[in-house]
Write a protein that holds these residues in place. Structure first.
Motif, PDB file in Angstrom:
ATOM      1  N   GLY A   1      52.478  26.382  32.067  1.00 32.34           N
ATOM      2  CA  GLY A   1      52.367  25.067  32.687  1.00 32.34           C
ATOM      3  C   GLY A   1      50.965  24.508  32.520  1.00 32.34           C
ATOM      4  O   GLY A   1      50.453  24.425  31.416  1.00 32.34           O
ATOM      5  N   ASP A   2      50.322  24.194  33.646  1.00 31.53           N
ATOM      6  CA  ASP A   2      48.965  23.651  33.606  1.00 31.53           C
ATOM      7  C   ASP A   2      47.900  24.746  33.640  1.00 31.53           C
ATOM      8  O   ASP A   2      46.707  24.449  33.598  1.00 31.53           O
ATOM      9  N   GLY A   3      48.312  25.991  33.757  1.00 31.01           N
ATOM     10  CA  GLY A   3      47.342  27.084  33.856  1.00 31.01           C
ATOM     11  C   GLY A   3      47.649  28.201  32.888  1.00 31.01           C
ATOM     12  O   GLY A   3      48.267  27.991  31.845  1.00 31.01           O
ATOM     13  N   TYR A   4      47.234  29.401  33.266  1.00 34.19           N
ATOM     14  CA  TYR A   4      47.363  30.566  32.396  1.00 34.19           C
ATOM     15  C   TYR A   4      47.751  31.772  33.235  1.00 34.19           C
ATOM     16  O   TYR A   4      47.403  31.863  34.404  1.00 34.19           O
ATOM     17  N   VAL A   5      48.460  32.714  32.610  1.00 36.42           N
ATOM     18  CA  VAL A   5      48.830  33.965  33.272  1.00 36.42           C
ATOM     19  C   VAL A   5      48.090  35.090  32.561  1.00 36.42           C
ATOM     20  O   VAL A   5      48.116  35.175  31.325  1.00 36.42           O
ATOM     21  N   LEU A   6      47.438  35.945  33.324  1.00 36.30           N
ATOM     22  CA  LEU A   6      46.694  37.060  32.767  1.00 36.30           C
ATOM     23  C   LEU A   6      47.654  38.065  32.128  1.00 36.30           C
ATOM     24  O   LEU A   6      48.628  38.487  32.750  1.00 36.30           O
ATOM     25  N   ILE A   7      47.351  38.457  30.909  1.00 32.61           N
ATOM     26  CA  ILE A   7      48.120  39.495  30.222  1.00 32.61           C
ATOM     27  C   ILE A   7      47.304  40.782  30.169  1.00 32.61           C
ATOM     28  O   ILE A   7      47.809  41.856  30.432  1.00 32.61           O
ATOM     29  N   GLU A   8      46.021  40.665  29.836  1.00 33.90           N
ATOM     30  CA  GLU A   8      45.145  41.828  29.707  1.00 33.90           C
ATOM     31  C   GLU A   8      43.728  41.458  30.130  1.00 33.90           C
ATOM     32  O   GLU A   8      43.239  40.391  29.778  1.00 33.90           O
ATOM     33  N   GLY A   9      43.073  42.342  30.885  1.00 35.39           N
ATOM     34  CA  GLY A   9      41.679  42.124  31.249  1.00 35.39           C
ATOM     35  C   GLY A   9      41.447  41.884  32.723  1.00 35.39           C
ATOM     36  O   GLY A   9      40.499  41.197  33.102  1.00 35.39           O
ATOM     37  N   LEU A  10      42.275  42.467  33.570  1.00 34.16           N
ATOM     38  CA  LEU A  10      42.156  42.265  35.021  1.00 34.16           C
ATOM     39  C   LEU A  10      40.758  42.610  35.533  1.00 34.16           C
ATOM     40  O   LEU A  10      40.151  41.835  36.267  1.00 34.16           O
ATOM     41  N   HIS A  11      40.227  43.752  35.149  1.00 35.51           N
ATOM     42  CA  HIS A  11      38.934  44.178  35.674  1.00 35.51           C
ATOM     43  C   HIS A  11      37.799  43.286  35.172  1.00 35.51           C
ATOM     44  O   HIS A  11      36.870  42.986  35.920  1.00 35.51           O
ATOM     45  N   ARG A  12      37.875  42.822  33.933  1.00 36.04           N
ATOM     46  CA  ARG A  12      36.861  41.888  33.424  1.00 36.04           C
ATOM     47  C   ARG A  12      36.917  40.577  34.198  1.00 36.04           C
ATOM     48  O   ARG A  12      35.889  40.034  34.604  1.00 36.04           O
ATOM     49  N   LEU A  13      38.130  40.065  34.416  1.00 33.77           N
ATOM     50  CA  LEU A  13      38.296  38.812  35.146  1.00 33.77           C
ATOM     51  C   LEU A  13      37.762  38.934  36.570  1.00 33.77           C
ATOM     52  O   LEU A  13      36.998  38.092  37.029  1.00 33.77           O
ATOM     53  N   GLU A  14      38.129  39.988  37.263  1.00 37.08           N
ATOM     54  CA  GLU A  14      37.708  40.166  38.650  1.00 37.08           C
ATOM     55  C   GLU A  14      36.219  40.471  38.753  1.00 37.08           C
ATOM     56  O   GLU A  14      35.576  40.087  39.730  1.00 37.08           O
ATOM     57  N   ALA A  15      35.641  41.144  37.756  1.00 34.84           N
ATOM     58  CA  ALA A  15      34.204  41.394  37.752  1.00 34.84           C
ATOM     59  C   ALA A  15      33.457  40.071  37.612  1.00 34.84           C
ATOM     60  O   ALA A  15      32.476  39.833  38.328  1.00 34.84           O
ATOM     61  N   LEU A  16      33.912  39.212  36.729  1.00 38.27           N
ATOM     62  CA  LEU A  16      33.285  37.896  36.575  1.00 38.27           C
ATOM     63  C   LEU A  16      33.407  37.088  37.858  1.00 38.27           C
ATOM     64  O   LEU A  16      32.452  36.438  38.287  1.00 38.27           O
ATOM     65  N   ARG A  17      34.575  37.140  38.478  1.00 40.67           N
ATOM     66  CA  ARG A  17      34.787  36.417  39.735  1.00 40.67           C
ATOM     67  C   ARG A  17      33.833  36.946  40.822  1.00 40.67           C
ATOM     68  O   ARG A  17      33.221  36.176  41.548  1.00 40.67           O
ATOM     69  N   ALA A  18      33.685  38.269  40.900  1.00 37.83           N
ATOM     70  CA  ALA A  18      32.802  38.880  41.891  1.00 37.83           C
ATOM     71  C   ALA A  18      31.338  38.508  41.657  1.00 37.83           C
ATOM     72  O   ALA A  18      30.556  38.412  42.597  1.00 37.83           O
ATOM     73  N   LEU A  19      30.989  38.273  40.406  1.00 42.13           N
ATOM     74  CA  LEU A  19      29.619  37.892  40.062  1.00 42.13           C
ATOM     75  C   LEU A  19      29.361  36.402  40.266  1.00 42.13           C
ATOM     76  O   LEU A  19      28.256  35.923  40.042  1.00 42.13           O
ATOM     77  N   GLY A  20      30.394  35.669  40.651  1.00 44.03           N
ATOM     78  CA  GLY A  20      30.228  34.249  40.918  1.00 44.03           C
ATOM     79  C   GLY A  20      30.424  33.353  39.701  1.00 44.03           C
ATOM     80  O   GLY A  20      30.130  32.162  39.764  1.00 44.03           O
ATOM     81  N   SER A  21      30.908  33.912  38.616  1.00 49.80           N
ATOM     82  CA  SER A  21      31.163  33.105  37.418  1.00 49.80           C
ATOM     83  C   SER A  21      32.348  32.177  37.663  1.00 49.80           C
ATOM     84  O   SER A  21      33.272  32.505  38.409  1.00 49.80           O
ATOM     85  N   THR A  22      32.329  31.041  37.030  1.00 52.24           N
ATOM     86  CA  THR A  22      33.444  30.094  37.140  1.00 52.24           C
ATOM     87  C   THR A  22      34.238  30.009  35.851  1.00 52.24           C
ATOM     88  O   THR A  22      35.306  29.412  35.818  1.00 52.24           O
ATOM     89  N   GLU A  23      33.721  30.630  34.766  1.00 56.75           N
ATOM     90  CA  GLU A  23      34.397  30.580  33.473  1.00 56.75           C
ATOM     91  C   GLU A  23      34.556  31.974  32.894  1.00 56.75           C
ATOM     92  O   GLU A  23      33.795  32.884  33.201  1.00 56.75           O
ATOM     93  N   VAL A  24      35.564  32.101  32.019  1.00 54.42           N
ATOM     94  CA  VAL A  24      35.858  33.365  31.364  1.00 54.42           C
ATOM     95  C   VAL A  24      36.266  33.062  29.921  1.00 54.42           C
ATOM     96  O   VAL A  24      36.917  32.047  29.656  1.00 54.42           O
TER      97      VAL A  24
END
Length: 82
Positions: A49-72
């Motif tokens: 739809g208007d977004g994306y569904v994670l297929i691979e890379g959960l820990h990378r995504l959550e690490a970036l989120r924890a670090l305050g990043s807004t982009e991946v």
């Protein structure tokens, strides 16, 4: 060859079943690596739809989120047909 895209982390949805596999120690280790050298491997997502569904890379995504990043950085992949 896959092309890298930069996405807003807020636009990436993580399936709840996948979120249950999150390992806090692994997340911390990846976050430390991202601080030192940045994101070296893009996550994999599929368009939904208007977004994306994670297929691979959960820990990378959550690490970036924890670090305050807004982009991946991400690769777009197609859903597997069974």
């Amino acid at each position: 060859m896959l092309q890298k895209h930069t996405l807003a982390i807020a636009d990436v949805r993580v399936p709840s079943k996948r979120m249950k596999t999150l390992d806090e120690a692994k997340l911390q280790k990846i976050a430390e690596s991202i601080i030192e050298i940045g994101q070296t491997t893009p996550i994999q997502v599929r368009v939904d739809g208007d977004g994306y569904v994670l297929i691979e890379g959960l820990h990378r995504l959550e690490a970036l989120r924890a670090l305050g990043s807004t982009e991946v950085e991400a690769f777009f992949v197609r859903a597997r047909l069974h």
